[in-house]
Structure formats: C-alpha cells, structure tokens
Design an enzyme around this catalytic site. Structure first.
Site: not given
Ligand code: B3K
Ligand code: ZN
Length: 873
Positions: A263-266, A298-299, A321
């Site tokens: 996933a990605m935390e944009n 986490h994100e 991270e």
C-alpha cells in the site's frame, strides 16, 4: 548504472513552494501541465547555474519561464530529465508533457489498473508524471485539477480537499483538489475511475469531524467493512498511544488490483493493493484480516511518521519505515496478544532479515549507497529498523520514550529529516548518550551472543558471561561492538521468577525481567541471593535482533517452555527444541525422538488455560526455509525429510489429543474476528495438519468434512492446503471445485494458485509451469505473479531447489520475461537465488549459472542489475 552515496548528499539548489498541476486524463495519452514556483535555496551552495529537473518517459511539448516559451537552445532533454541553461533566482516554470498510462506496465508513475487510472510515486515515480525536483527534501503545496470523461471516470481524486468541480463540454468533467500541507513529490497521488465508496466518520480527540472514505470497484462494495473498522481503531489508538491526531478533513483509501507493494501512504489518499482492503469471512482468511488491520494502520500512522515528518533523502528510509513498522507492531500488540504478535514478528525477522543480513545483499538500516532505491525497501530497513526503534524504547522506558517521540513530533513537524535527528530526540528527552547505539544504523550484520552461566552454591551467586561478535558483511570487514539491551529473568525450581539481583546492589529489585546493557565485547554479570541454581530466561521478548548461543540443556528448555513468565520465551524455548531435533534428524535419520520432548508437546497441546493462538505458535515447527538458515551447508532434501518425519511422529504419538483438541475448538455459527476465535481456528487447524500429515484416516475424513462445511476461508484454505499437499484425484477435484466456486474473485484465485505452488508434491514444478498457461494467470498482475512464482520459489523449498536445477531455470525465465515489463517485481523475484553460496557445490554451480544468465542479458533494468551483480560479487 552508478551507485549513489550518502556522503554525496547536498541540499537542493532550488526549492519549490507551489505546484499547480492540470491533468487531461486518458489511458492512451494523458496531458500534464505543471506550473511550479521555484526559488533558489538560501541554504545551498551555488552550482554551475544550470537547473536540472528529473523526468523520465515524458514527451515534452512546451516549456516556459515566467510566461516566456523557451527555444530548444535554452534547455536540454535526456533520458533522466530536463536541464534549463539559465534561470533567475525566483521564477515560475511551466511545462507541458504527454504520458501513456495504458502502456505503463512498471506500475510506477501514472498507470492503468483494470479500468482505473492511479499513481504510485514513491520512491521516484513522480518524475514519470512531470518534470520536477523529485527528491523528498523538496516539499511543496499542491493544487491539482483532474479532467476526464465523465462516464468512464466519474470519480476523480487527489490529495487534500476538493475545492472546485465543473461539468465541461464534450462529456468531460473536472475536479480541483488542494492539499494545504507541504509534501514531497513521492506523496502525490491521483485516482480516476468508476468507484463505489464506503463512508464513515471519525471525531478526533480535539473534536474535529473527519470524513472517512474507502473506494472500491463496485462489485467489492461488500468487502470493505473490516478495513473501515481497522482504520477507526488505528486513528483512536494513535491519539491515545502517541498523541497524534489526524489533520485533514477527509481520509481516503482506494483499493486497486494492480499494485507492486502492499500500500502507499499518499497524503490524505492512500492507494492500496486490494489484498489489504477487501475481506469477507468467506473470501479472506484470518491472516488476511490481520494483514488488513495492520497495513491500514501502518499507512495511517505514516501520516505523522513519514508525511508530516519526512525523510531528507532515501538513505533515511528507515526513519519513516522502521518507526512506522514499530508503531503498527505496537498497535497490533495493544489490540490483540502482545506475545503472539512478537512471536510472528520475530519469525519473520529470523526467516527473512537474518538471512539478508548474512548474505551478499546485507546493508545497514541506514544504507551508505544504492544503485536502485527500489531495491532498498527491504526487511532490514523495515523490520530491523523497527527493532532499532524498539531497542531505543526499551533503553528509555515507556514514559521517557513517549516524551522523546513527542519531542520528535514537535521539533521536526513539517521537515525532511534524518535518522540522526530521530536519535537526537531520544537523547534530548532522556539525557542518555546513544553514541554507541548509533552503530545499529551504520553497521550491517546480526550480532551473535555467546552466553554461559555458572552457579556458585556456597556464595549463592550465579554468573552470566556474555560475549558479542558480529560477522563481516560486504564492505564492512570489521565490526565495533553494539550497544545491546539484553532482557533476562531467572527462574527458580518451582518455575517462578527470582529476583535478578546484581552483586553490589544494596537491595534486590522487584521480581521479574531486568534489562542488562551490553556495550563491550565481553561482560560478566554476577547475581546474588540465589539459594538454588536458577534457569536463565535470556533475551526476553527478543529484546534485541541478535542470535543467541547459550549453554542450556534440553531439560532447561522444556522447563522454560512450561514455566517462563515471558510468553515469547516459552515459545522460543519450544522453537529451539524443535529446531535442534529437526537438525539432528536431518543429519541422522535414526536420531531418537526423545520421550520427554513428546511429553512436553503433549503438555502444551493440552494446556487449556493458555491462549490458543500462543499454543498454536508453540506447537508449529520452524519452517524448512528458516531451518535452512541454521545450517552451514543447506541440506534441502534432508531437511524436508526430517520435517516430514517429525511431523508424522508427533501426529501419530499425539493422535488422540490432537483429535480431542480439534473437536474442542471446532465451532459452528458465524465467523467472529476476535483474537480468541482466531486462536481456536489456528489451534484446530494445526491439529488437523498433524493428523493429515501422519496419514490419519479420521483426520482425512475431518479434512473433507471441514472443506465441505466451512463458511469461512480460514478453514477452507487450511483443509484445501492439506489435501493439495497429499495430491491425487480427490485433491484435484477439490481444487477444481474451488476454482469454479470462486471464478472472478481475483484475490481468492490468488489463493488457488499459491496453494498449488506451495504443495511439495514431486510434480510441483510441472504444475506451476502448467498454471503459467492458465487463462487466469497474468504476468501483468503482481499479486498473481507472487501467488504462483514467488510462492513456489520461496515457500516450496524442496521443489524449487530440485537437484536438476529446473526450479532455478524456471525462475530466471520469469525474471527475464518480467524485467522489461516490471523491473521492481522482477528484481524481487530473484531473491531466493541470492543465497546461492549456502548450498552444496552442485546446486551452487546451477544457481550461479542462472544468475550469470541474467547478468549476460543486455539491457537489464538497474533493479535487476543491482541484485544480480551484488549476488555474484
Ligand atoms: N511507503 C510504501 C512503500 C513504497 C515502495 C516504493 N517502491 C509503503 C509503506 O511502507 O507503507
Ligand atoms: Zn511504510
């Protein structure tokens, strides 16, 4: 490809304060117009007067400075970017480029996933969208206008808040988004498509209302509830545990089917691999539910550790991270079982990070150089990075650590900083000197502790001698001693904790765990007030990422397994017993399996007072992959045989207890997602596995019945996996039925692929090769590639490492096929070959030849080149 070095870091010559983007979205050809407000960075030294912007795979149609269109003589474009020959100290730069999301198979930058358009910019994907200073220490405020066909792309999302909408002629519409928080380009995101939304709300501690939205493709609308619950839980927890509140009015998550990572935390717009969003009890296992909860958390946690405070450069990746993994681990521990969570994390660390740290790709938590940053999203940066934060938390103690993180958030909010800045906050809040501790960021390799105990009955004293030593790693032949927190307990004959009373202290401390600190190559600790020889419980809770060699006997370990007040160490004692026996059986098939070992397993199995999830962990044998890391020369076949032999033996000897445990933990009724219910299912399915692997008739009947009756995917997969392992017509029929039942459910089909890839049947490779031709297989979907190819090469050790080398050849064919398509994924697939020096000489020759076959290929991506060249170095 050239390495990039930390020592070459320079602040950016220019800063970008404002970014205005305008996208005319179309899968074939998207036009991107960018207007950037640039100014010279007062903190940087003046360079050669040229300004270089990153840009890759862009077709530049026009460029202007302060409204004046430049002539080709005034700039230069090459494969890496755009150079402007003369620029003022402060100016507006406008660029117009064209990109092709439909052809973007690398899944970095703007790409197509099914019918959606979405972005992935970390680490260096933004430069595939527009010309920019694509580095994390350039933080800007963004306004983004998205224009697209209203029917194909009714939903248009970007970071921040929507501030304008318009209907346009020719069937198009537009939405403008504004993100009030300055951010690095890697946190930019956009998503366009036909999406359904699950909506909820959250009131923050200070009383602000936040709209929560999870966007999914319409047919997945019934699979988002767990993700939403997890998000709200994470938001509350971060307020309570770290004092962190959410800052925007909207938090959006989008689930996409084609995604390289988890996933990605944009900022304000997380993009997720749908595997970490979508779940229904009949489609997802307990492990999937757990994974969703922790990745959503986490994100979300990145909003503070990563977004508000970001990394100065990519060498600092663990700053965000490592800390964020630590935070998500703590979250899971607080909402579930701390011991079980710790066990699982340590399993991962030992199975993946330790081998990485001992192999050719070993690197420090803060690397000194890289060729391709995508190769450094590693278990070392993430998981060892989390251990490094955990050790600082242990050294400071909970209250001081909280003050230290408060200080970090206060001091660095809005900045791009380094791991050094983080450690300084730990020092600032505690007054401690962490100079030596910093080596954990700088030195690679797993320290080894040799610990010996000696009891002196006349003095009533017990002495532990502890030596540390760290093996050499590439580029670091000599290691300095680490500052290691070593948590220990001492157990009396009745199994209870004794005081851990250091000689010289006037009074004994409270009972229980005590934290010793190692700083020298050798220490001796003498404990007094002991009228009997204690059994030491070493490295409680796995207080440091080290390997321990102790002088405990098997009897001591069985004692710890039964009595240690530290749940993690009860498990660890059991694991060591399993491990020693499995390695002995690997070397000698006739090695006796001791009666007291079986008795200890039986006692554990029947301990109804204990947490079932913990029991299931205690009774799970270490995996063949993990065990292989414990051998000097890996004996693939011997390990597999020993594993089967011991499993079968336990299954036969404990048959009646296993059946009883199976029935006692079988449940009917609706699926419940609670630690208790998950623990029951885990223990029941472990019992079933032992029975099946022992060839038990009743076990087989139960397995079939479970597959038929189960209304949750956990039980279905447990049964299907065991049948697939056995093979034969019944297994094939079950697999066919499963496939028919779940046609069209992509995430469930991934399970169908992976269960076949992991079954250690003799014909596993043939089956995997046949599955490559299956109409549901697609090399364009990373989840599918991982389900089939990575599962086979990472989980099915005995078949992947078949003596004829066919497994290696198969893998390298896939890597070479994928490299031009998706280099990031191709480089990750190669990982199992990197350990080639650990195998016997025949396998070494075969693996090496395959790695050389890769290196011989012209036009390798930098991703694959880096992994192969380092593996062979
Ligand atoms: N930060 C992302 C990983 C991005 C990977 C880029 N190749 C996910 C995470 O760790 O939360
Ligand atoms: Zn992360």
């Amino acid at each position: 490809p050239h390495p990039i070095h930390l020592k070459d870091y320079r602040p950016p010559e220019f800063l970008i304060d404002r970014v205005e983007l305008r996208f005319e979205l179309d899968p074939e050809c998207t036009r991107v117009e960018a207007r950037l407000a640039l100014r010279r960075n007062p903190a940087a030294t003046r360079g050669d007067g040229h300004l270089r912007l990153h840009g890759e795979h862009l077709k530049l149609t026009q460029v202007a400075i302060d409204g004046h269109v430049l002539t080709p003589a005034e700039y230069r474009v090459d494969g890496e970017g755009l150079t402007l020959h003369r620029v003022p100290d402060r100016f507006t730069l406008e660029t117009w480029v064209e990109i092709h999301p439909g052809l973007n198979t690398a899944l970095e930058g703007l790409y197509q996933s099914g019918d959606l358009l979405c972005t992935q910019c970390e680490a260096e994907g933004f430069r595939r969208i527009t010309y920019f200073l694509d580095r994390p220490d350039v933080m800007a405020r963004y306004t983004t206008t998205l224009i697209a066909d209203r029917t194909r792309f009714p939903v248009l999302l970007s970071n921040g808040n929507p501030v304008a909408r318009a209907e346009l002629p020719d069937g198009r519409h537009s939405v403008t988004w504004e993100d009030p928080f300055p951010k690095p380009s890697y946190l930019f995101a956009l998503v366009a498509g036909d999406l359904s939304v699950i909506e909820d709300g959250f009131v923050t501690a200070s009383g602000r209302n936040v709209k929560l939205q999870i966007f999914v493709e319409p047919h997945n609308l019934d699979k988002g509830a767990h993700a939403m619950r997890s998000l709200k839980k994470a938001m509350r927890w971060d307020e309570e545990r770290f004092g962190r509140e959410y800052d925007l009015d909207i938090y959006m998550i989008v689930a996409v089917s084609h995604f390289n990572m988890g996933a990605m935390e944009n900022k304000g717009l997380n993009v997720f691999n749908d595997k970490f969003v979508l779940a229904r009890p009949d489609t997802a296992t307990d492990a999937d539910f757990d994974g969703i909860e922790s990745v959503i958390a986490h994100e979300y946690f990145h909003n503070w550790t990563g977004n508000r405070i970001t990394c100065r450069d990519w060498f600092q990746l663990s700053l965000k991270e490592g800390f964020t993994v630590y935070r998500d681990q703590e979250f899971t521990s607080d909402v579930g079982s701390r011991a079980v969570k710790r066990i699982r994390d340590v399993r991962t660390l030992r199975a993946h990070q330790f081998p990485e740290d001992a192999g050719p790709l070993a690197h420090p938590v803060r690397p000194d150089s890289y060729i391709e940053i995508n190769n450094f999203y590693t278990t070392t940066v993430y998981d060892k990075g989390a251990e490094v934060v955990r050790m600082q938390a242990a050294l400071l103690g909970p209250e001081t650590f909280r003050r230290a993180t408060d200080l970090y958030f206060e001091r660095h909010d809005g900045q791009a900083v380094t791991t050094e800045d983080f450690v300084r906050c730990m020092e600032g809040a505690s007054g401690r000197d962490l100079t030596q501790f910093r080596r954990w960021y700088e030195q690679a390799g797993t320290p080894e502790l040799h610990i010996r105990g000696e009891y002196d009955a006349t003095a009533g004293a017990y002495t532990l001698s502890v030596c540390q030593q760290t093996p050499a790693t590439p580029g670091q032949p000599i290691k300095q001693p680490f500052h290691i927190p070593l948590a220990i307990g001492l157990l009396g004959a009745d199994g209870r904790d004794l005081p851990v009373w250091l000689a010289g202290e006037s009074a004994p401390p409270a009972l229980g765990t005590r934290l010793l600190e190692l700083t020298e190559p050798e220490h001796r600790f003498t404990f007094t007030g002991l009228s009997e020889r204690p059994v030491p419980s070493l490295l409680r809770g796995f207080s440091a990422p080290v390997r321990v060699h102790d002088d405990l006997s098997d009897a001591d370990r069985m004692f710890l397994m039964a009595h240690d007040s530290d749940g993690f160490n009860r498990w660890d004692a059991a694991q060591t017993l399993h491990e020693r026996l499995l390695l002995a059986l690997t070397n000698d098939v006739a090695h006796p399996i001791p009666e007291d070992y079986i008795a200890a397993c039986r006692r554990a199995l029947c301990d109804m007072s204990a947490d079932r999830a913990l029991l299931a962990e205690v009774l799970s044998l270490p995996s063949e992959t993990y065990l292989s890391d414990r051998m000097t020369v890996i004996d693939v076949d011997g390990l597999h045989r020993a594993h089967r032999q011991l499993t079968q033996h336990i299954g036969e000897r404990l048959r009646d207890d296993l059946l009883a445990v199976y029935h006692a933990n079988a449940e009917t009724g609706d699926y419940v997602f609670s630690p208790e219910a998950i623990g029951r299912r885990a223990l029941k399915n472990l019992a079933l596995a032992y029975l099946m692997r022992a060839g038990d008739e009743e076990g087989l009947a139960l397995c079939h019945a479970q597959l038929e009756a189960a209304h949750n995917m956990t039980d279905v997969m447990a049964a299907l996996r065991l049948l697939a392992e056995q093979g034969g017509a019944e297994a094939d029929a079950a697999l066919d039925a499963f496939h028919r039942r779940w046609a069209g459910e992509s995430l469930v089909l991934d399970k169908w692929f992976s269960v076949q890839a992991s079954a250690p049947r003799p014909d596993a490779l043939e089956r995997v090769m046949a599955l490559l031709k299956h109409p549901d297989y697609s090399a364009r979907n990373p989840n599918r590639v991982r389900a089939l190819v990575s599962t086979f090469s990472n989980v099915n050790q005995v078949r992947f490492h078949a003596a004829d080398g066919a497994g290696y050849h198969f893998l390298v064919d896939r890597v070479l096929e994928l490299d031009p398509v998706n280099p990031l994924l191709a480089a990750r697939l190669l990982k199992p070959l990197v350990r080639w020096r650990r195998f016997d000489s025949e396998r070494q020759t075969l693996m090496r030849a395959e790695l050389e076959r890769v290196l011989g290929r012209s036009e390798l991506s930098s991703d694959v080149f880096e992994v192969v060249s380092k593996a062979l170095a």
